[in-house]
Design an enzyme around this catalytic site. Structure first.
Site, PDB file in Angstrom:
ATOM      1  N   TYR A  58       0.868  -1.174   0.000  1.00  0.00           N
ATOM      2  CA  TYR A  58       0.000   0.000   0.000  1.00  0.00           C
ATOM      3  C   TYR A  58       0.902   1.221   0.000  1.00  0.00           C
ATOM      4  CZ  TYR A  58      -3.493   3.382   1.634  1.00  0.00           C
ATOM      5  OH  TYR A  58      -4.319   4.484   1.761  1.00  0.00           O
ATOM      6  N   ASP A  88      -2.412  -1.304  -3.989  1.00  0.00           N
ATOM      7  CA  ASP A  88      -2.765   0.072  -4.335  1.00  0.00           C
ATOM      8  C   ASP A  88      -1.460   0.861  -4.427  1.00  0.00           C
ATOM      9  OD1 ASP A  88      -3.628   2.646  -4.533  1.00  0.00           O
ATOM     10  OD2 ASP A  88      -4.778   2.677  -2.665  1.00  0.00           O
ATOM     11  N   HIS A 142     -12.433   1.263  -3.853  1.00  0.00           N
ATOM     12  CA  HIS A 142     -11.671   0.487  -4.831  1.00  0.00           C
ATOM     13  C   HIS A 142     -12.438  -0.799  -5.142  1.00  0.00           C
ATOM     14  CE1 HIS A 142      -7.586   2.526  -4.465  1.00  0.00           C
ATOM     15  NE2 HIS A 142      -8.237   3.027  -3.433  1.00  0.00           N
TER      16      HIS A 142
END
EC number: 3.1.-.-
Length: 522
Positions: A375, A415, A513
């Site tokens: 992340y 991500d 998302h």
């Protein structure tokens, strides 16, 4: 029926007749004391006006108005006088049809409206319409039929066309009130243009072609209805030639049948506890549909004390789970790997304390590759962390990946907080200085990862496809498919050709998302 109700009805009729004789159809400025309002049939018409109007029609046909009380005699005489004038005009044109050609456009329109005939078009159209009407009357209509047509042309000009059979829930009525409220009419005119009309048609200075239950809407008022699958419609501020929208129904290849493959999935859940409470989400259904082997999660927002209880919620068959949480800020960041394949080893972080305190990296080693779940830090509001992102984090992660590649191929997923190209974001021009699309972040993404031998699997498989993985909650971004592609599977060049499918799962809700997937031949 009361005398007062009859007077109201007759005066309303006379007012309408006077408007019918004017050179243009009804307009807001001409209405004075007339207001039309389209209402649902569930709200009935005023009984006095309704009965008055019905009585006028019946009494006219039976020629009984002359016998009414003296209070109404003046209005009746005016009505009959109007009829006589119109009848004389009809007879005059009948005796000398050449008058039609000599009429001006204004005279033609006024005459047509008197006879209840639409008066649209150029002079040639108006002449043809009047000649056609005259011929039809001379050939087929009796004088009594003509009298009824002319006498009630004002009602036809607002087109109150009634069917004898009406349903109580689907018909509409027109209420004619002699009230001086021009502003009220302006509002009702807009409503009329957007109303369902089944048995009655309202025409107010416009030609509305209607059929049963047909909607009449001005072009300017058209509203695009939400798509059931908005991602299947190309949504981009500046689309290029050849770009097409991503549709997983048609763009995913057939599943492999030989069994020598692994399916990986990644999802920024934006808070795992909230997701598990989300009514529309079922991890079991997602697992059954996708049948993934490994699921990588980002932004779990868990604290270490929450991990044990969350593990109890895991689906049967996915006993292997590995979690890292933020110590610098509680309820922030956090990543995890959940797998039904037991990894050879697991590592947390990048080995750099300044980066590892936020729980952003989990690495699992499998037989033929390393899986790095990440992340990446967001540049933040006002781009406060932009410098940290491009000068410290990206280079450190890049070096970490290169070290792992010395042993076996690497898969970087998660991500990554960067829309690399303009095709990866709905509004590139409007986000030049937005976190995730600054020139600095995009250049760093290329130099730190793509230039170092990692391949963007989705873009390799779909070079001209617009597919997003993130939609902001503001302004209904997901419904309109105004999104960003921030989530990736990047793989070492040595295994890029082994990728069978790199895909997006846009129909799964519960987060800002959506999940992404990778099918890799092993």
């Amino acid at each position: 029926m009361s005398l007062q109700a009859l007077q109201i009805g007759v005066k309303s009729f006379i007012n309408l007749s006077s408007f019918a004789a004017r050179p243009r159809s009804l307009k807001i400025g001409q209405l004075g004391s007339l207001r039309l309002r389209v209402m649902s049939s569930k709200r009935g018409v005023s009984s006095s006006i309704k009965s008055a109007a019905a009585s006028i029609v019946d009494d006219k046909k039976d020629s009984k108005l002359k016998g009414m009380s003296g209070d109404c005699s003046e209005d009746v005489l005016i009505e009959e006088s109007c009829w006589k004038v119109q009848s004389v005009e009809f007879q005059s044109i009948k005796e000398d049809p050449a008058k039609i050609e000599a009429m001006t456009v204004q005279e033609l329109r006024a005459t047509l409206r008197k006879f209840g005939v639409p008066a649209k078009g150029r002079k040639g159209d108006l002449v043809f319409a009047l000649k056609h009407f005259m011929g039809k009357q001379i050939d087929g209509e009796s004088s009594q039929e003509l009298e009824e047509r002319v006498s009630f042309n004002s009602l036809e000009n607002i087109s109150l066309q009634k069917n004898t059979k009406r349903t109580s829930d689907e018909s509409s009525v027109v209420s004619i009130n002699t009230v001086s409220e021009v502003s009220g009419f302006k509002q009702s005119k807009r409503r009329m243009k957007q109303s369902y009309v089944e048995d009655e048609i309202v025409k107010v200075d416009t030609e509305i072609v209607t059929s049963k239950r047909k909607l009449s809407i001005k072009t300017d008022d058209l509203v695009t209805l939400p798509q059931a699958e908005p991602w299947t419609v190309l949504s981009h501020k500046k689309p290029q030639k050849g770009w097409i929208p991503y549709n997983p129904r048609t763009m995913r290849p057939a599943p492999l049948t030989d069994g020598n493959s692994v399916k990986l999935m990644s999802w920024n859940v934006n808070g795992l506890r909230a997701l598990l409470k989300f009514e529309g989400f079922s991890a079991l259904e997602l697992a059954q549909r996708e049948n993934f082997d490994v699921l990588c999660l980002q932004e779990t927002k868990l604290q270490e004390k929450d991990v044990d209880s969350i593990k109890q919620c895991l689906i049967d068959g996915y006993e292997n789970s590995f979690w890292t949480c933020s110590n610098a800020k509680l309820g922030y960041s956090g990543t995890a790997i959940v797998s039904r394949i037991k990894p050879l080893s697991v590592c947390y972080g990048l080995g750099i304390p300044d980066h590892d305190c936020e729980g952003r990296v989990v690495t699992a080693e499998f037989d033929s590759f390393y899986l790095v779940n990440t992340y990446v830090p967001n540049a933040g509001d006002g781009l406060k962390r932009l410098s940290y992102r491009i000068t410290q984090w990206d280079p450190s992660l890049s070096n970490y990946m290169k070290e792992l590649e010395k042993s076996k191929p690497v898969i970087l997923t998660g991500d990554l907080n960067c829309a690399h190209q303009e095709i990866d974001i709905y509004n590139p021009a409007g986000n030049k200085r937005s976190a995730g699309f600054t020139e600095e972040e995009r250049q760093s993404f290329g130099s730190s990862f793509l230039s170092k031998g990692l391949v963007d699997t989705f873009r390799k498989q779909h070079p001209n496809v617009v597919g997003y993985t993130y939609w902001g909650y503001r302004h209904g971004g997901r419904k309109a498919n105004k999104g960003w592609r921030l989530d990736y599977f990047l793989v070492s060049e040595s295994i890029a050709d082994n990728v069978h499918d790199s895909y997006i799962v846009p129909d799964v809700n519960g987060s800002d998302h959506c999940p992404i997937g990778l099918v890799l031949k092993v």
